[in-house]
Scaffold this active site. Structure first.
Site, PDB file in Angstrom:
ATOM      1  N   VAL A 119       0.828  -1.207   0.000  1.00  0.00           N
ATOM      2  CA  VAL A 119       0.000   0.000   0.000  1.00  0.00           C
ATOM      3  C   VAL A 119       0.861   1.255   0.000  1.00  0.00           C
ATOM      4  O   VAL A 119       0.606   2.215  -0.735  1.00  0.00           O
ATOM      5  CB  VAL A 119      -0.947   0.010   1.226  1.00  0.00           C
ATOM      6  CG1 VAL A 119      -1.544   1.395   1.449  1.00  0.00           C
ATOM      7  CG2 VAL A 119      -2.062  -1.018   1.043  1.00  0.00           C
ATOM      8  N   GLU A 120       1.888   1.249   0.821  1.00  0.00           N
ATOM      9  CA  GLU A 120       2.679   2.466   1.014  1.00  0.00           C
ATOM     10  C   GLU A 120       3.559   2.809  -0.190  1.00  0.00           C
ATOM     11  O   GLU A 120       3.607   3.977  -0.598  1.00  0.00           O
ATOM     12  CB  GLU A 120       3.561   2.326   2.268  1.00  0.00           C
ATOM     13  CG  GLU A 120       2.792   2.271   3.577  1.00  0.00           C
ATOM     14  CD  GLU A 120       2.092   3.573   3.903  1.00  0.00           C
ATOM     15  OE1 GLU A 120       2.382   4.604   3.265  1.00  0.00           O
ATOM     16  OE2 GLU A 120       1.249   3.576   4.822  1.00  0.00           O
TER      17      GLU A 120
END
Length: 248
Positions: free
Chosen positions: A139-140
């Site tokens: 996600v990051e």
């Protein structure tokens, strides 16, 4: 013979004038370079107060900090991004589409397969399920493929000194960044991250980096850009310590 001597004398005088001009020109360039350095942040009262505080509480060198902050650039694009974060402008069903894609899922499988041993070691050490660690890194930063294009010094200085709504928070993060780079031997002028100053695969802000990053590979430094062991161990440790993770 005499004409030759006169010629040499005229040549010497010309050379001296050239040297004088060159010296003056270079001196002027150096002076301009010094002025340009201080054209970033440095002369404003709040910056001077920040520098004085760092000198007093953390034993930084005033002139060195003045030079460093003088090289920080105000970034209007960062202020714009901070004012309109996707997390607050997109509905969940829109935001969800960014992350739950075939390419990101495939990337997660590949990352997990490549670092299965390290993920297992982190689970044993911190009790955090590997799928959570892999998901967060996906996600990051899409498994490290996009750790941020903004210079961290510019991002934090801009938000500390030119973004009043979050000035207190980002002034503190700038403080933590200076301490972090000094302690971990990170090049503070070249490190890049998000528009909010988050760094590495897991996008740790400076205070989280200092508090929760771990030297999982026992190299002597905590490297969240280049060390898979530090990256995975640090995300797991963050959940165990900061995220109140409970195994099972």
């Amino acid at each position: 013979m005499l004409e030759c001597a006169k010629s040499i004398t005229r040549g010497d005088r010309s050379l001296m004038r050239l040297r004088t001009f060159t010296t003056g020109f270079l001196t002027g360039l150096l002076a301009l370079a010094g002025t340009a350095t201080l054209a970033g942040y440095g002369n404003e009262p709040q910056v001077q107060d920040f520098i004085a505080d760092m000198v007093d509480r953390h034993d930084f060198n005033r002139d060195e900090l003045l030079e460093v902050l003088g090289q920080a650039e105000r970034r209007d694009d960062i202020i714009e991004l901070m004012s309109k974060p996707a997390e607050k402008t997109l509905a969940w069903y829109e935001y969800r589409k960014i992350f739950l894609t075939s390419s990101r899922i495939d990337g997660g499988v590949a990352f997990w397969t490549q670092y299965a041993d390290i993920l297992a070691k982190a689970e044993k050490a911190y009790g955090v399920d590997p799928q959570i660690v892999v998901a967060i890194i996906g996600v990051e930063t899409r498994y490290g493929s996009n750790t941020g294009r903004h210079r961290v010094l510019d991002a934090l200085s801009t938000l500390a000194f030119d973004y009043p709504p979050r000035s207190e928070f980002f002034t503190s993060e700038l403080e933590q960044y200076l301490l972090l780079t000094r302690g971990e031997n990170i090049d503070l002028l070249s490190a890049t991250g998000s528009y909010a100053g988050a760094m590495g695969y897991g996008q740790f802000i400076p205070s989280s980096y200092r508090s929760y990053a771990v030297d999982f590979d026992a190299s002597g430094t905590r490297d969240l850009w280049n060390s898979p062991m530090d990256i995975i161990g640090s995300v797991a440790n963050y959940f165990a310590k900061k995220g109140n993770w409970k195994p099972g």
